[in-house]
Design a protein around this motif. Structure first.
Motif, PDB file in Angstrom:
ATOM      1  N   TYR A  12      10.525  15.753 -13.906  1.00 29.72           N
ATOM      2  CA  TYR A  12      10.547  15.264 -15.399  1.00 29.72           C
ATOM      3  C   TYR A  12      10.214  16.718 -16.091  1.00 29.72           C
ATOM      4  O   TYR A  12       9.974  17.524 -15.373  1.00 29.72           O
ATOM      5  CB  TYR A  12       9.359  14.493 -15.375  1.00 29.72           C
ATOM      6  CG  TYR A  12       9.484  13.083 -14.815  1.00 29.72           C
ATOM      7  CD1 TYR A  12      10.243  11.858 -15.243  1.00 29.72           C
ATOM      8  CD2 TYR A  12       8.760  13.079 -13.324  1.00 29.72           C
ATOM      9  CE1 TYR A  12      10.563  10.959 -14.696  1.00 29.72           C
ATOM     10  CE2 TYR A  12       9.236  11.650 -12.744  1.00 29.72           C
ATOM     11  CZ  TYR A  12       9.773  10.600 -13.544  1.00 29.72           C
ATOM     12  OH  TYR A  12      10.103   9.529 -12.740  1.00 29.72           O
ATOM     13  N   TYR A  13      10.376  16.596 -17.312  1.00 31.21           N
ATOM     14  CA  TYR A  13      10.288  17.746 -18.140  1.00 31.21           C
ATOM     15  C   TYR A  13       9.166  18.404 -18.008  1.00 31.21           C
ATOM     16  O   TYR A  13       7.880  17.952 -17.869  1.00 31.21           O
ATOM     17  CB  TYR A  13      10.550  17.445 -19.701  1.00 31.21           C
ATOM     18  CG  TYR A  13      10.305  18.764 -20.742  1.00 31.21           C
ATOM     19  CD1 TYR A  13      11.370  19.545 -20.677  1.00 31.21           C
ATOM     20  CD2 TYR A  13       9.264  18.704 -21.267  1.00 31.21           C
ATOM     21  CE1 TYR A  13      11.452  20.579 -21.546  1.00 31.21           C
ATOM     22  CE2 TYR A  13       8.912  20.092 -21.899  1.00 31.21           C
ATOM     23  CZ  TYR A  13      10.391  20.991 -22.120  1.00 31.21           C
ATOM     24  OH  TYR A  13      10.013  22.185 -22.903  1.00 31.21           O
ATOM     25  N   GLY A  14       9.047  19.761 -17.733  1.00 32.66           N
ATOM     26  CA  GLY A  14       7.769  20.621 -17.440  1.00 32.66           C
ATOM     27  C   GLY A  14       7.403  20.693 -16.012  1.00 32.66           C
ATOM     28  O   GLY A  14       6.459  21.404 -15.560  1.00 32.66           O
ATOM     29  N   ASP A  41      20.224  20.737 -13.619  1.00 34.08           N
ATOM     30  CA  ASP A  41      20.153  19.212 -14.096  1.00 34.08           C
ATOM     31  C   ASP A  41      18.761  18.860 -13.827  1.00 34.08           C
ATOM     32  O   ASP A  41      18.577  17.612 -14.119  1.00 34.08           O
ATOM     33  CB  ASP A  41      21.176  18.731 -13.570  1.00 34.08           C
ATOM     34  CG  ASP A  41      21.194  18.645 -11.993  1.00 34.08           C
ATOM     35  OD1 ASP A  41      20.297  18.990 -11.432  1.00 34.08           O
ATOM     36  OD2 ASP A  41      22.186  18.289 -11.395  1.00 34.08           O
ATOM     37  N   GLY A  42      17.718  19.434 -13.283  1.00 32.92           N
ATOM     38  CA  GLY A  42      16.436  18.707 -13.036  1.00 32.92           C
ATOM     39  C   GLY A  42      16.402  17.873 -11.768  1.00 32.92           C
ATOM     40  O   GLY A  42      15.613  17.230 -11.374  1.00 32.92           O
ATOM     41  N   CYS A  43      17.611  18.133 -11.051  1.00 28.21           N
ATOM     42  CA  CYS A  43      17.414  17.431  -9.925  1.00 28.21           C
ATOM     43  C   CYS A  43      18.238  18.139  -8.558  1.00 28.21           C
ATOM     44  O   CYS A  43      17.466  18.132  -7.603  1.00 28.21           O
ATOM     45  CB  CYS A  43      18.780  15.882  -9.873  1.00 28.21           C
ATOM     46  SG  CYS A  43      18.879  15.041  -8.456  1.00 28.21           S
ATOM     47  N   HIS A  44      18.911  18.922  -8.766  1.00 29.94           N
ATOM     48  CA  HIS A  44      19.529  19.670  -7.703  1.00 29.94           C
ATOM     49  C   HIS A  44      19.023  21.010  -7.769  1.00 29.94           C
ATOM     50  O   HIS A  44      18.992  21.899  -8.641  1.00 29.94           O
ATOM     51  CB  HIS A  44      21.038  20.062  -7.934  1.00 29.94           C
ATOM     52  CG  HIS A  44      21.816  18.504  -7.630  1.00 29.94           C
ATOM     53  ND1 HIS A  44      21.934  17.925  -6.575  1.00 29.94           N
ATOM     54  CD2 HIS A  44      22.404  17.823  -8.866  1.00 29.94           C
ATOM     55  CE1 HIS A  44      22.500  16.768  -6.896  1.00 29.94           C
ATOM     56  NE2 HIS A  44      22.948  16.788  -8.348  1.00 29.94           N
ATOM     57  N   SER A  64       6.742  21.438  -3.066  1.00 34.93           N
ATOM     58  CA  SER A  64       5.631  20.824  -3.931  1.00 34.93           C
ATOM     59  C   SER A  64       6.134  20.909  -5.511  1.00 34.93           C
ATOM     60  O   SER A  64       7.096  21.749  -5.724  1.00 34.93           O
ATOM     61  CB  SER A  64       4.463  21.611  -3.682  1.00 34.93           C
ATOM     62  OG  SER A  64       4.504  23.300  -4.022  1.00 34.93           O
ATOM     63  N   ILE A  65       5.494  20.117  -6.012  1.00 33.57           N
ATOM     64  CA  ILE A  65       5.751  19.920  -7.482  1.00 33.57           C
ATOM     65  C   ILE A  65       4.753  20.619  -8.470  1.00 33.57           C
ATOM     66  O   ILE A  65       3.590  20.364  -8.317  1.00 33.57           O
ATOM     67  CB  ILE A  65       5.959  18.419  -7.805  1.00 33.57           C
ATOM     68  CG1 ILE A  65       7.015  17.851  -7.051  1.00 33.57           C
ATOM     69  CG2 ILE A  65       6.192  18.488  -9.353  1.00 33.57           C
ATOM     70  CD1 ILE A  65       8.319  18.479  -7.343  1.00 33.57           C
ATOM     71  N   PHE A  66       5.035  21.723  -9.265  1.00 37.99           N
ATOM     72  CA  PHE A  66       4.121  22.221 -10.165  1.00 37.99           C
ATOM     73  C   PHE A  66       4.575  21.970 -11.556  1.00 37.99           C
ATOM     74  O   PHE A  66       5.536  21.779 -11.900  1.00 37.99           O
ATOM     75  CB  PHE A  66       4.197  23.909 -10.054  1.00 37.99           C
ATOM     76  CG  PHE A  66       3.230  24.268  -8.675  1.00 37.99           C
ATOM     77  CD1 PHE A  66       2.239  25.029  -8.883  1.00 37.99           C
ATOM     78  CD2 PHE A  66       3.635  24.160  -7.225  1.00 37.99           C
ATOM     79  CE1 PHE A  66       1.353  25.393  -7.918  1.00 37.99           C
ATOM     80  CE2 PHE A  66       2.712  24.484  -6.210  1.00 37.99           C
ATOM     81  CZ  PHE A  66       1.792  25.161  -6.825  1.00 37.99           C
ATOM     82  N   ARG A  67       3.509  21.835 -12.182  1.00 30.86           N
ATOM     83  CA  ARG A  67       3.451  21.889 -13.777  1.00 30.86           C
ATOM     84  C   ARG A  67       2.827  23.284 -14.231  1.00 30.86           C
ATOM     85  O   ARG A  67       1.360  23.107 -14.257  1.00 30.86           O
ATOM     86  CB  ARG A  67       3.026  20.817 -14.527  1.00 30.86           C
ATOM     87  CG  ARG A  67       3.139  20.545 -15.922  1.00 30.86           C
ATOM     88  CD  ARG A  67       2.737  19.242 -16.494  1.00 30.86           C
ATOM     89  NE  ARG A  67       3.439  18.059 -15.893  1.00 30.86           N
ATOM     90  CZ  ARG A  67       4.341  17.717 -16.468  1.00 30.86           C
ATOM     91  NH1 ARG A  67       4.906  18.013 -17.686  1.00 30.86           N
ATOM     92  NH2 ARG A  67       5.036  16.297 -15.864  1.00 30.86           N
TER      93      ARG A  67
END
Length: 897
Positions: A12-14, A41-44, A64-67
């Motif tokens: 997602y955005y951010g 594209d936020g996916c690949h 991992s996912i970071f914001r």
């Protein structure tokens, strides 16, 4: 060389995806180099890493996912991705991964199943000299010990679907298999493949994966390229693993060499019996040090003084060097035989004798042992907790009390003392060295049992108590983690109508969560040195604990913490007119006093209560808490004194609402108040309103809140080790417990006589979830034989409705009927079926104890229960009992376990 990592993950955005290449470990946590990935594209997502890697090496990593700088999410922490550099020359790698969430079959990756039951060894892929290479990786956790995974496909290089020409894969990581193809020999860019299992011990037909053929489109490749594909997990139509086992406390074990109590040497012998009878699991109760008073009251194994230290009583003295003093040897041998002949444990004499023996042995061997490289390695691993623990034990014995508030100048652990206590040349070190020595001996012996169990393909299952003693080392060392103004316990249940007050401090979870629950993570990782599975005692405590005021003896005035208390306005919103004094102060009237105390009512009016108005009374200030009453009646044990004392306890807890411990303007309906006089005094219409409020509060209001509380803690603990996680989820279980346990793949505890479905009297064994532990009784319950005879009407109902037998139920429980009940539990779908040693023995009338009441381990309603049950049969004799062992083996074999 260059390594390109590719992964598809919708963000997602951010949000940013980060690659974490593991470089080491510190305090049980991965140390990793982080690489921010890029996407269009936020996916690949992809990132390129320059890596100086030698042939035959490997790297482990995770995503991992970071914001911003905050990590929001990471992959399943138990199994990381692995990339092997198995080329003799330097290649440019392109890795195509997929995000790894906790899988449904996570249990197959645990050390319990992968290391103990299956016991497959990892293999390094051979080095190749391909100019272009394609590596295929796939997780296939269902394979047994003799199973091998093969790759087949349409390409001639893959055997052209001829199973005899299929490619044998290599297990390079836990349940993950790989094979590297020479891309120059592939005829096209599209691969059509499938995996199958072949058993090397028989000629059975191969078992193909349960899916369509897999289609892979290879990207363009040049000389010096290596492509690595991580494929979706392979699934095969094979029966699920189901395991049988035994539960027995270590202290209950008996052998010819025991010193009046079971020890780690006996535990190794018990592994032999379990293995001999076709079982694959051995579960024990907690084995942590509980020494507070050096008396029998320390026998309670769930009240540990250290979550890391082991109890000295479990030292196997026969595995240690002999005492050189002949007179001492003869004295201890005579005492050993005397204590070992007792039908039950004499806790005080056993521990005094073992401590004396260990001190003599330390004087004889200590200097050599503490100077050894093995001890120095142990000390380096455990120093963080071992040093404070040894100082705590030293202070406890020096001051004659475990109440550290009474230790002059040592009321809390002082970190500045560590240096002196860690220096063998310092006097402070010499004062505590004995405790270092004992823990080294215990740890070494238990590790040896663990290795022995794994070698015999037996799962050793430990137990993690929910609480710690309020005067223990953990509280002394890190008081910020505990709330000492409350007591942990459990609300009323089948075990205790007044609830259970364990006396433990409750946890300051806000403080624990600040550092990622490191205290708990360290605790679990320490357990993993000795066990491959564990039971979380009272898992409900990770959602909310039953917190009882320090002024209470019973548990009825407790409240769940944390919990969303109710305001006056909310209570009135249900239609119940708020009357604070009536609802929150003990309800004491003449008719109540007469009902409780009968001929002693006037004595109570004159001495313990004071008149307020009309027929209403209140407790006199000197008796207005249960602790004050307890103190007044200490040592008074006559029937009348106990009657009056318990009646006063009941008066004090007779309130409709309990005021919140933190917010005086919030209230909680008092648990089980429907059985008390204040509830009886309500109008029927108010009772109906209160019941609706009560049910909403306990079963609906806090569900989402408690789910969120548990998910702050349990995921970190479940992912801290590869042990199989089982939970004791009995009691007043809110719906959110099942949500969390399913999400984290934690095994539930299923007891037929305590069904989780409130609409049935007995559970249906066929409906047990696969991810569960099935058992007949726990250490807190009556054994099967006791349960059968304590309520004949209930046993009759079970005999007719569950066993489908006609006529009157026989009493006492005959062996043939016990065998039938055991057999039905073994045939349940549960992954584990673990029965207490007493329930196993119930099937053999010649073997079992004549008195079933002598089999009881614990009585939860009695907080001062003496834990002293001991097997009446030695393990050596049990091993020789051919008739009984054949029965056990047959039952397990017939059940397909």
């Amino acid at each position: 060389m260059n390594v390109q990592f590719h992964i598809d993950y919708q963000t997602y955005y951010g949000q940013d995806l980060v690659l974490n290449i593991i470089t080491g470990q510190h305090n049980g946590a991965h140390e990793a180099s982080q690489y921010r990935m890029r996407t269009a594209d936020g996916c690949h997502w992809e990132v390129e890493v320059k890596k100086d890697a030698k042939p035959g090496t490997q790297v482990d990593y995770f995503y991992s996912i970071f914001r911003g700088d905050n990590e929001e999410r990471r992959e399943w922490g138990v199994m990381n991705h692995r990339l092997e550099f198995n080329a003799e020359r330097s290649l440019n790698y392109r890795v195509y991964d997929h995000w790894s969430d906790l899988p449904e079959d996570a249990y197959l990756y645990t050390s319990a199943l992968a290391d103990c039951i299956v016991g497959k060894k990892l293999t390094k892929a051979r080095l190749n000299n391909y100019n272009k290479a394609v590596t295929l990786k796939v997780r296939a956790p269902q394979l047994g010990a003799a199973d091998e995974l093969y790759l087949s496909g349409a390409e001639p290089a893959l055997g052209a679907w001829n199973v005899k020409k299929a490619l044998k894969m290599v297990q390079h990581s836990i349940n993950e298999w790989s094979f590297t193809l020479d891309a120059a020999k592939l005829s096209g860019s599209q691969l059509e493949i499938k995996f199958f299992i072949k058993n090397r011990d028989n000629e059975a037909a191969p078992v193909w994966e349960y899916s369509n053929n897999r289609m892979l489109e290879l990207p363009g490749m040049e000389e010096g390229d290596a492509i690595v594909y991580e494929l979706d997990e392979a699934f095969f139509p094979v029966p699920a693993i189901r395991v049988a086992g035994t539960l027995v406390p270590v202290f209950s074990l008996r052998s010819e060499s025991s010193f009046g109590i079971g020890d780690f040497g006996d535990l190794k012998k018990m592994v032999d019996w379990v293995s001999q009878t076709g079982q694959r699991a051995l579960q024990i109760l907690p084995i942590n040090d509980t020494t507070i008073t050096h008396t029998w009251t320390d026998s309670y194994p769930y009240s540990c003084i250290s979550v890391f230290a082991l109890h000295p009583q479990y030292a196997d003295l026969t595995a240690l060097p002999e005492l050189k003093d002949r007179k001492q040897r003869e004295k201890f041998e005579a005492l050993r035989k005397e204590l070992n002949a007792l039908p039950q444990i004499d806790y005080e004499r056993v521990n005094d004798a073992k401590t004396e023996y260990l001190r003599l042995l330390f004087a004889q061997e200590g200097e050599k042992v503490l100077g050894s490289s093995a001890f120095k390695e142990f000390f380096a691993e455990t120093e963080s907790w071992l040093v404070p623990y040894a100082q705590y034990c030293n202070m406890r014995d020096k001051f004659g009390t475990a109440d550290f508030s009474r230790w002059a100048d040592h009321k809390q652990w002082d970190e500045s003392d560590r240096k002196a206590l860690s220096n063998p040349k310092d006097a402070a070190y010499k004062e505590v060295a004995f405790f270092y020595y004992v823990q080294f001996v215990l740890s070494s012996q238990l590790k040896a049992v663990h290795e022995y169990a794994q070698a015999h393909r037996v799962i050793l299952k430990g137990d993690i108590p929910i609480g710690v003693n309020r005067y223990g080392c953990d509280v002394w060392t890190e008081p910020r983690y505990f709330n000492l103004n409350g007591q942990a316990g459990a609300p009323p249940d089948d075990f205790s109508v007044n609830g259970q007050n364990w006396g433990f401090p409750t946890y300051n979870w806000d403080e624990m969560i600040k550092d990622g629950c490191q205290w708990w993570v360290n605790r679990f990782q320490n357990m993993a040195k000795y066990f491959d599975a564990y039971r979380i005692d009272h898992v409900l405590g990770f959602f909310r604990i039953w917190e009882i005021p320090i002024s209470s003896v019973h548990g009825l005035l407790g409240q769940f913490a944390p919990a969303l208390g109710m305001s006056r306005e909310e209570i009135e919103g249900y239609g119940l007119h708020w009357q604070e004094e009536l609802f929150t102060e003990p309800f004491i009237t003449d008719w109540v006093l007469d009902r409780i105390f009968r001929e002693h009512a006037d004595e109570v009016r004159q001495k313990y209560v004071e008149h307020v108005w009309g027929d209403r009374y209140r407790m006199r200030p000197e008796y207005d808490t249960q602790r004050k009453v307890e103190k007044v009646f200490a040592g008074k044990n006559s029937e009348t004194d106990v009657w009056i004392r318990d009646g006063l306890y009941a008066l004090i807890s007779d309130v409709l609402f309990v005021r919140d411990h933190k917010d005086p303007n919030r209230f909680h309906p008092r648990i089980s108040v429907q059985f008390d006089f204040i509830y009886e005094s309500l109008y029927d219409s108010d009772k109906a309103v209160f019941n609706k409020l009560y049910n909403d509060y306990f079963y609906r209001r806090n569900n989402q809140f408690w789910y969120q509380e548990a998910m702050k803690k349990l995921p970190k603990l479940v992912n801290a080790t590869r042990m199989l996680v089982c939970a004791e989820d009995l009691g007043m279980v809110p719906d959110c417990v099942a949500w969390v346990m399913n999400e984290l793949r934690i095994l539930s505890l299923e007891i037929q006589s305590m069904p989780k479905d409130p609409h049935v009297r007995f559970g249906h064994l066929s409906e047990n979830p696969y991810r569960s532990v099935s058992t007949i009784s726990t250490h807190d319950m009556a054994t099967l034989r006791q349960w059968w005879d304590e309520d004949w009407a209930r046993a009759q109902d079970y005999f007719n409705s569950m066993l489908h037998r006609g006529g009157p139920a026989p009493h006492p429980l005959p062996g043939w009927l016990a065998r039938d009940i055991v057999s039905r539990h073994l045939t349940s779908p549960s992954l584990l079926c673990i029965l207490g040693i007493q329930d196993w023995m119930s099937i053999d009338e010649d073997l079992r104890l004549a008195d079933p009441n002598a089999e009881r381990i614990n009585i939860p309603a009695n907080p001062k229960h003496y834990w002293r049950y001991r097997m009446h049969v030695g393990i050596e004799d049990l091993m020789k009992n051919k008739a009984f062992n054949e029965q056990v083996t047959d039952l397990i074999s017939q059940a397909g376990r």
